[in-house]
Design a protein around this motif. Sequence first.
Motif, short mmCIF file in Angstrom:
data_model
loop_
_atom_site.label_atom_id
_atom_site.label_comp_id
_atom_site.label_asym_id
_atom_site.label_seq_id
_atom_site.Cartn_x
_atom_site.Cartn_y
_atom_site.Cartn_z
N LEU A 1 -2.09 -0.62 -5.89
CA LEU A 1 -2.92 -1.62 -5.24
C LEU A 1 -2.06 -2.61 -4.46
O LEU A 1 -2.40 -2.98 -3.33
CB LEU A 1 -3.79 -2.35 -6.27
N ALA A 2 -0.94 -3.02 -5.04
CA ALA A 2 -0.02 -3.94 -4.34
C ALA A 2 0.45 -3.32 -3.03
O ALA A 2 0.52 -4.01 -2.00
CB ALA A 2 1.16 -4.28 -5.23
N GLY A 3 0.75 -2.04 -3.05
CA GLY A 3 1.18 -1.35 -1.83
C GLY A 3 0.07 -1.31 -0.78
O GLY A 3 0.32 -1.50 0.41
N LEU A 4 -1.14 -1.07 -1.23
CA LEU A 4 -2.28 -1.05 -0.31
C LEU A 4 -2.54 -2.43 0.28
O LEU A 4 -2.86 -2.56 1.47
CB LEU A 4 -3.53 -0.52 -1.01
N LEU A 5 -2.42 -3.47 -0.54
CA LEU A 5 -2.58 -4.83 -0.04
C LEU A 5 -1.52 -5.16 1.00
O LEU A 5 -1.81 -5.74 2.05
CB LEU A 5 -2.52 -5.84 -1.19
N GLU A 6 -0.29 -4.76 0.73
CA GLU A 6 0.80 -5.03 1.68
C GLU A 6 0.59 -4.23 2.96
O GLU A 6 0.84 -4.73 4.06
CB GLU A 6 2.15 -4.69 1.07
N GLU A 7 0.13 -3.01 2.83
CA GLU A 7 -0.13 -2.18 4.01
C GLU A 7 -1.20 -2.83 4.89
O GLU A 7 -1.10 -2.82 6.11
CB GLU A 7 -0.59 -0.79 3.57
N ARG A 8 -2.20 -3.40 4.27
CA ARG A 8 -3.32 -4.01 4.99
C ARG A 8 -2.96 -5.39 5.54
O ARG A 8 -3.27 -5.72 6.67
CB ARG A 8 -4.54 -4.12 4.07
N TYR A 9 -2.31 -6.21 4.71
CA TYR A 9 -2.10 -7.62 5.06
C TYR A 9 -0.64 -8.00 5.29
O TYR A 9 -0.36 -9.15 5.62
CB TYR A 9 -2.67 -8.52 3.96
N GLY A 10 0.27 -7.10 5.06
CA GLY A 10 1.69 -7.43 5.21
C GLY A 10 2.15 -8.36 4.10
O GLY A 10 1.57 -8.39 3.01
N ARG B 1 1.79 -11.38 3.81
CA ARG B 1 0.91 -12.54 3.61
C ARG B 1 0.28 -12.54 2.22
O ARG B 1 -0.08 -13.59 1.71
CB ARG B 1 -0.19 -12.56 4.67
N VAL B 2 0.14 -11.34 1.64
CA VAL B 2 -0.47 -11.22 0.31
C VAL B 2 0.50 -10.48 -0.59
O VAL B 2 0.86 -9.34 -0.32
CB VAL B 2 -1.82 -10.46 0.39
N ASN B 3 0.94 -11.14 -1.67
CA ASN B 3 1.92 -10.56 -2.58
C ASN B 3 1.30 -10.51 -3.98
O ASN B 3 1.26 -11.53 -4.68
CB ASN B 3 3.20 -11.40 -2.56
N LEU B 4 0.84 -9.33 -4.37
CA LEU B 4 0.18 -9.18 -5.67
C LEU B 4 1.14 -9.46 -6.82
O LEU B 4 0.77 -10.11 -7.80
CB LEU B 4 -0.44 -7.79 -5.81
N ALA B 5 2.37 -8.99 -6.71
CA ALA B 5 3.33 -9.19 -7.80
C ALA B 5 3.58 -10.68 -8.05
O ALA B 5 3.60 -11.13 -9.20
CB ALA B 5 4.65 -8.48 -7.49
N GLU B 6 3.71 -11.43 -6.97
CA GLU B 6 3.92 -12.87 -7.10
C GLU B 6 2.69 -13.55 -7.73
O GLU B 6 2.81 -14.43 -8.58
CB GLU B 6 4.20 -13.46 -5.72
#
Length: 106
Positions: free
Chosen positions: A58-67, A69-74
């Motif tokens: 999911l973190a990878g998908l979020l980064e792919e979509r939003y760059g 700007r959105v860091n799930l791990a953080e």
Amino acid sequence: MNPTQPAPAQPTTDTVLTDVTGMLRTVLAEYGDDDVPIGMATTFNRDLELESIDLVTLAGLLEERYGQRVNLAEFLAGMEFDEIIELTVGRLVEHVTESLKTAQAG
């Protein structure tokens, strides 16, 4: 991976929920569970039964979509264990929306 897609000009809860729901369906499709109802109150642990590796996906998908700007791990690193266990889609959507608004303002 695909290049980062542009985020909506004015991120709203509805648009981010649609994005996150699509990402979760992608993750759940690996288990054949892509028809599970997903809403703001849906929990990652109890309702979706996601494992930690699923959160990495999911973190990878979020980064792919939003760059960046959105860091799930953080986001997760700032939580207690019980908070992570009870994490809802709505709380993630709120985090994404606020992160996007902050990135646009800055």
